[in-house]
Design a protein around this motif. Structure first.
Motif, mmCIF file in Angstrom:
data_model
loop_
_atom_site.group_PDB
_atom_site.id
_atom_site.type_symbol
_atom_site.label_atom_id
_atom_site.label_comp_id
_atom_site.label_asym_id
_atom_site.label_seq_id
_atom_site.Cartn_x
_atom_site.Cartn_y
_atom_site.Cartn_z
ATOM 1 N N ALA A 73 52.659 41.578 42.681
ATOM 2 C CA ALA A 73 53.569 42.433 43.459
ATOM 3 C C ALA A 73 53.385 42.180 44.952
ATOM 4 C CB ALA A 73 53.319 43.903 43.137
ATOM 5 N N THR A 74 52.137 42.048 45.379
ATOM 6 C CA THR A 74 51.848 41.800 46.796
ATOM 7 C C THR A 74 52.333 40.412 47.204
ATOM 8 O OG1 THR A 74 49.933 43.253 46.656
ATOM 9 C CG2 THR A 74 49.992 41.700 48.501
ATOM 10 N N ILE A 75 52.036 39.431 46.378
ATOM 11 C CA ILE A 75 52.447 38.055 46.682
ATOM 12 C C ILE A 75 53.972 37.949 46.711
ATOM 13 C CG2 ILE A 75 52.424 35.693 45.752
ATOM 14 C CD1 ILE A 75 49.554 36.409 44.664
ATOM 15 N N ALA A 76 54.628 38.595 45.771
ATOM 16 C CA ALA A 76 56.097 38.544 45.721
ATOM 17 C C ALA A 76 56.696 39.183 46.975
ATOM 18 C CB ALA A 76 56.603 39.240 44.456
ATOM 19 N N ALA A 77 56.133 40.310 47.398
ATOM 20 C CA ALA A 77 56.636 40.951 48.623
ATOM 21 C C ALA A 77 56.394 40.042 49.824
ATOM 22 C CB ALA A 77 55.964 42.306 48.822
ATOM 23 N N ALA A 78 55.226 39.407 49.877
ATOM 24 C CA ALA A 78 54.912 38.503 50.992
ATOM 25 C C ALA A 78 55.926 37.368 51.079
ATOM 26 C CB ALA A 78 53.503 37.937 50.820
#
Lengths: 83, 83, 83, 83, 83, 83
Positions: A73-78
């Protein structure tokens, strides 16, 4: 970028959350999840011994999936969802 | 898009988080959750043996639901909630 | 919108995250959480047998609440919190 | 706003996520978490019997706190953090 | 701001998520997590009895950390990450 | 910035969520997760005794990974993902 206080384990491969594709983002999520385990249990032999324990336990497999989903989720948002 | 270091298991089907509808987004969430399990426990026979264990265990079914909800949150954001 | 590969279980009722009110959003969250269980354990008799197990277990009831909260977070964001 | 298919349990008190203060937002989070339990275990006597079980179990108390934190995150976002 | 239906336990100290620093935001996260426990188990003697149980149990300590992290995520967003 | 009510344990090293790189953000996430444990179980000898318990338990290692992922999500957002 290097720093004398950096621990022996690198926690974010490439020191970046940016990937070319969702697939590579997912691979990064799995690696980052594993590297936290590695830094918490630095002994390679112990980690090797624990592997069949969680790989044969459905509850732990699900929990691993949960952690990877959160890292992703964090990587996708980044990556602004690669759109 | 292909890369020699890509593992045998593809982690994000279609290498994209974009789907036409919420229903397809939900299906993608389920697939992505399963593919993390697959890469962690690559042996198909073991996964097959574990299936009735979690499918008959309400706590594990709930935990699967939790993981799918988290994967779906990311997919839904990527698709701007299909609105 | 229909597709030959759509599974027998519809995962997102109405194929939309948009609801008129928070109350209906909450109902959708509960339904979506249940439908993941249904697709993971497709046998209705087994699900019926498991119902009293989780309904009498406070830890599982809390875990269900957690999953619904997560589904609802996505639905609420999709609806811009109905404001 | 009322609808013939609305279940007997109202899931979102006041059918709104908007509250005047963070304190009231927190109270709403607790209520919403409890109402999911209520709809999953509709029998009041059973819920009453389970209360001392989770209220004396630190792991369950922590899990309740986790669920409330998640409900509150959504309510806080809906209220733009009351700022 | 006061209201006759406010419970005896105040759930959000200061009735605000805004803090001067990340450190104070973290302290607020810990307090808010504890106050949910307090309202769920209002008996001080029971809470005192449970304290050594969770403080000596690594799984529960980790679960407390998880809950605090979630409370903090909301507080940090409310404070626009103090940047 | 200092305050007489600050507890002996500093919860956010440097009192900031801002880091130069993702790697340092990840290190901060691990430290912040550990500091919540420290404030909950302030006795160093007890923490030392618990270390081999969780470091040899795959379920707890996974749970630690989950908590770190959540702390990191907040830190990454605070740093606008270092992009």
């Amino acid at each position: 970028m290097t720093d004398p206080s950096v621990p022996p384990v690198q926690l974010v491969p490439g020191n970046s959350l940016i990937t070319k594709t969702p697939e590579e983002g997912r691979q990064l999520a799995i690696k980052m999840a594993r590297l936290v385990i590695k830094v918490t249990q630095p002994d390679a032999a112990t980690r090797e011994r624990l592997r069949p324990v969680y790989a044969d336990d459905p509850a732990m497999l699900i929990a691993i999936g949960h952690t990877v989903a959160l890292e992703f989720a964090t990587i996708a948002a980044a990556n602004k969802y690669w759109t």
